[in-house]
Scaffold this motif. Structure first.
Motif, short mmCIF file in Angstrom:
data_model
loop_
_atom_site.label_atom_id
_atom_site.label_comp_id
_atom_site.label_asym_id
_atom_site.label_seq_id
_atom_site.Cartn_x
_atom_site.Cartn_y
_atom_site.Cartn_z
N LYS A 223 0.86 -1.18 0.00
CA LYS A 223 0.00 0.00 0.00
C LYS A 223 0.89 1.23 0.00
CE LYS A 223 -3.57 -2.34 2.63
NZ LYS A 223 -4.28 -2.38 3.92
N ALA A 224 0.33 2.36 -0.42
CA ALA A 224 1.11 3.60 -0.51
C ALA A 224 1.73 3.97 0.84
CB ALA A 224 0.23 4.74 -1.02
N ASN A 225 0.96 3.87 1.92
CA ASN A 225 1.50 4.25 3.23
C ASN A 225 2.64 3.32 3.65
OD1 ASN A 225 -0.56 2.21 3.60
ND2 ASN A 225 -0.49 2.63 5.81
N GLU A 226 2.58 2.06 3.24
CA GLU A 226 3.66 1.11 3.54
C GLU A 226 4.93 1.48 2.77
OE1 GLU A 226 0.71 -2.71 4.34
OE2 GLU A 226 1.60 -2.44 2.36
N MET A 227 4.75 1.87 1.51
CA MET A 227 5.90 2.27 0.70
C MET A 227 6.56 3.52 1.29
SD MET A 227 4.94 1.39 -3.24
CE MET A 227 3.27 2.03 -3.30
N PHE A 228 5.75 4.47 1.75
CA PHE A 228 6.30 5.67 2.37
C PHE A 228 7.08 5.33 3.63
CE2 PHE A 228 3.15 8.05 -0.17
CZ PHE A 228 3.97 9.03 -0.68
N ALA A 229 6.55 4.43 4.45
CA ALA A 229 7.23 4.04 5.69
C ALA A 229 8.57 3.36 5.38
CB ALA A 229 6.34 3.12 6.52
N ILE A 230 8.58 2.51 4.38
CA ILE A 230 9.82 1.81 4.00
C ILE A 230 10.82 2.80 3.43
CG2 ILE A 230 10.77 0.13 2.36
CD1 ILE A 230 8.13 -1.50 2.87
N ALA A 231 10.36 3.70 2.57
CA ALA A 231 11.26 4.71 1.99
C ALA A 231 11.87 5.57 3.10
CB ALA A 231 10.50 5.58 0.99
N GLN A 232 11.07 5.91 4.09
CA GLN A 232 11.57 6.70 5.22
C GLN A 232 12.62 5.91 6.00
OE1 GLN A 232 8.58 7.89 8.07
NE2 GLN A 232 9.83 9.59 8.77
N LYS A 233 12.38 4.64 6.19
CA LYS A 233 13.34 3.79 6.92
C LYS A 233 14.71 3.80 6.24
CE LYS A 233 14.96 0.52 9.61
NZ LYS A 233 15.36 0.84 10.97
N PHE A 234 14.69 3.68 4.90
CA PHE A 234 15.95 3.63 4.16
C PHE A 234 16.43 5.01 3.71
CE2 PHE A 234 14.33 -0.75 3.44
CZ PHE A 234 15.37 -1.42 4.05
#
Length: 82
Positions: free
Chosen positions: A41-52
């Motif tokens: 989901k979009a919010n999951e992709m944002f969270a992962i992008a933020q992590k990395f």
């Protein structure tokens, strides 16, 4: 399969369980998403992008996306050209 994501996760020595916790899903759900069996989901992709600390497209865009889109002729039908 999310090859870039899996490679980043291994590079930073982050387990699939840790990634599942970051996006708030159970381990099996995360494994299915990383394997390409279900979509992030979009919010999951944002969270992962933020992590990395990377833009989303550097993690989730397929490596051959630009080549494939150009070969399919995306953008070839610009205004005024037929």
């Amino acid at each position: 399969m999310q090859e870039k994501l899996a490679a980043l996760r291994r590079l930073y020595n982050i387990s699939q369980k840790e990634m599942a916790d970051i996006i708030g899903v159970d381990l099996r759900t995360y494994q299915n998403k990383e394997a390409g069996l279900s979509q992030f989901k979009a919010n999951e992709m944002f969270a992962i992008a933020q992590k990395f600390q990377l833009p989303i497209d550097q993690i989730f865009l397929p490596t051959n996306f630009e080549k494939r889109e150009v070969s399919r002729g995306v953008g070839r039908h610009a205004a005024g050209s037929n």
